[in-house]
Write a protein that holds these residues in place. Structure first.
Motif, mmCIF file in Angstrom:
data_model
loop_
_atom_site.group_PDB
_atom_site.id
_atom_site.type_symbol
_atom_site.label_atom_id
_atom_site.label_comp_id
_atom_site.label_asym_id
_atom_site.label_seq_id
_atom_site.Cartn_x
_atom_site.Cartn_y
_atom_site.Cartn_z
ATOM 1 N N TYR A 137 4.833 25.562 0.324
ATOM 2 C CA TYR A 137 5.456 24.452 -0.389
ATOM 3 C C TYR A 137 4.416 23.728 -1.237
ATOM 4 N N GLU A 155 5.552 30.456 4.835
ATOM 5 C CA GLU A 155 6.202 29.465 3.972
ATOM 6 C C GLU A 155 5.125 28.779 3.138
ATOM 7 N N GLN A 182 11.655 27.544 -2.137
ATOM 8 C CA GLN A 182 11.258 26.499 -1.206
ATOM 9 C C GLN A 182 11.099 25.167 -1.932
ATOM 10 N N ALA A 236 14.507 25.354 2.393
ATOM 11 C CA ALA A 236 14.408 26.644 1.714
ATOM 12 C C ALA A 236 15.770 27.312 1.694
ATOM 13 N N SER A 238 12.463 33.671 -0.789
ATOM 14 C CA SER A 238 13.160 32.385 -0.738
ATOM 15 C C SER A 238 12.683 31.458 -1.846
ATOM 16 N N THR A 249 11.094 19.232 3.704
ATOM 17 C CA THR A 249 11.133 20.550 3.075
ATOM 18 C C THR A 249 12.468 21.227 3.369
#
Length: 482
Positions: free
Chosen positions: A419, A417, A442, A256, A440, A254
């Motif tokens: 995803y 977060e 991501q 970001a 953000s 991942t």
């Protein structure tokens, strides 16, 4: 009432196999140390998560059902209640060793995504992963695409989260499974349903999809149907190791980047927000190509497939949105990985995307089964694999584009977060998801471990790619200093 899989759901169901998976889901990172609203929830541990899932399963009834196939493929499979449904089998607890770094989390997730789902049970799993740095926890959902193929259905991560701290109030769910039909009953029912369409039945048996049909005629008919609607397949994608035959072993990573930086880049170079994201992906793939081959030709490209709706707006989207990729038209476009100037690369990405998004020869409808009008699917698995083989050279990398989501809460705790787990199909060694969440953007990368063994490096490549765009000067001038 018979609850049969739709043609699209059946296609996804039969797509599973070695190196091919119709799995997707979400990774949510939460800090449970914060005080949750008393009306919205409290602790975020295994017991509270199981309780939350139990309450929310009424929003996703298929998550308590199993897929039951009809003998001889005389009809599409059925959704039936799981008489032995056990939520604790599906919701699982795991933990990371110290120090609980992101690389350790990604390795664990890769191993979890490598395991196939148990087809004798509802096709999903959820993991509460403890031990992350800073006292945080992760929640991973792993769902088969056939569970939410229709627009009215959602993925489990969407069902258990809320757009406000207080969350949704649901009536008590007193669910009791109905008795599953026997195989004889299912077979008779499928035949009775088929007899209401005798012409389709005869045509299925003799020409296209019945037990006495010639398998090569099925392939021929399928190929002609797809070729007539997807013209760009004649133009094969560039040769790439990313189209290698894949295995079931996965790697996951991942990254970001700040949303405001994407807006600044788009404004400076007079392009769209999504052009910036595509150009960043081009930078990632350029760096990966250089790590593999040591040199990349100036005109070299990587072909990606992108949802058409990614060209709909000039800026990042706001509102509730969804992080699960929606079905819909897509188009293929080329990313100029052979271009070494980040600004020129961005301009080329923007120009090609604009051109191809409006070209019918580069556009495809949403993924459809080859023979959707037929209820009988003795060769359903074959048809799904034939579909995949026809598409195997049309593009190198799929990019899953999600709607923007401002903020979501899990049992009263804000998700830090979020995803989307992309789907990795046959002869695709890499898949990428792009999800705007909060402040953000991501990215999640899913790859075949045997082909893209250095996938963790792509997180760094993405940051580098954005930095060079953010600090680049006008085309032809040296980069600006930070």
């Amino acid at each position: 009432m018979v609850n049969r899989l739709s043609a699209e759901d059946a296609m996804y169901y039969f797509l599973d196999g070695a190196g091919t998976s119709a799995l997707t889901g979400a990774l949510m990172i939460v800090d449970p140390s914060g005080v949750a609203d008393s009306a919205g929830g409290g602790r975020l541990d295994y017991t509270s998560l199981v309780s939350l899932v139990e309450r929310r399963l009424q929003l996703v009834p298929r998550y308590r059902q199993v897929v039951k196939e009809v003998a001889l493929g005389l009809g599409r499979p059925l959704w039936v209640d799981d008489p032995e449904f056990d939520v604790t089998y599906h919701v699982r607890l795991s933990a990371l060793p110290q120090p609980g770094a992101s690389v350790q989390l990604e390795e664990l997730i890769a191993r979890l995504l490598s395991r196939p789902l148990d087809r004798s049970r509802p096709l999903w799993e959820m993991y509460l992963i403890e031990g992350l740095e800073g006292g945080r926890v992760a929640v991973l959902t792993k769902s088969h695409r056939c569970l939410f193929g229709v627009p009215d259905n959602c993925e489990l991560s969407e069902a258990v989260t809320d757009d406000v701290v207080a969350g949704r109030r649901l009536d008590e769910d007193l669910w009791l499974p109905t008795d599953p039909p026997g195989q004889v009953s299912m077979t008779v029912g499928a035949l009775a349903e088929a007899m209401t369409r005798p012409r389709d039945l005869v045509d299925s048996l003799l020409r296209g999809n019945g037990p006495v049909a010639d398998i090569w005629s099925v392939a021929d008919k399928s190929a002609r149907l797809v070729t007539s609607t997807v013209q760009q397949l004649v133009d094969a994608a560039p040769d790439s190791p990313l189209n290698a035959v894949t295995t079931s072993a996965r790697l996951f990573a991942t990254a970001a980047v700040p949303r405001r930086d994407c807006v600044r880049i788009a404004s400076r170079f007079d392009c769209t927000f999504n052009d910036v994201l595509l150009a960043a992906v081009a930078g990632v793939l350029r760096r990966w190509s250089l790590s593999v081959t040591d040199s990349v030709g100036h005109g070299e490209t990587v072909r990606v497939i992108v949802p058409l709706r990614a060209r709909d707006s000039d800026t990042a989207s706001d509102g509730p949105g969804s992080w699960m990729p929606a079905s819909g038209p897509e188009f293929v476009t080329d990313l100029p990985v052979g271009e070494d100037s980040p600004v020129v690369r961005l301009m080329q990405v923007a120009g090609l995307a604009d051109r191809y998004a409006g070209s019918t020869s580069r556009m495809t409808s949403e993924m459809k089964p080859l023979l959707p009008e037929l209820g009988m699917v003795p060769f359903g698995e074959f048809s799904s694999r034939a579909f995949s083989s026809i598409f195997q050279r049309s593009y190198n990398v799929p990019i899953f584009w999600s709607d923007g989501v401002s903020s979501r809460f899990l049992n009263g705790h804000r998700i830090e977060e979020l995803y989307t787990v992309p789907t990795l199909a046959t002869q695709r060694a890499l898949a990428i998801s792009v999800n705007e969440y909060g402040d953000s953007v991501q990215f999640a990368f899913l790859a075949d471990r045997a082909v893209v063994s250095d996938l963790p490096a792509m997180s760094g490549y993405l940051v580098e790619s954005f930095d060079e765009l953010l600090h680049a000067g006008p085309a032809g001038l040296p980069p600006q200093k930070p």
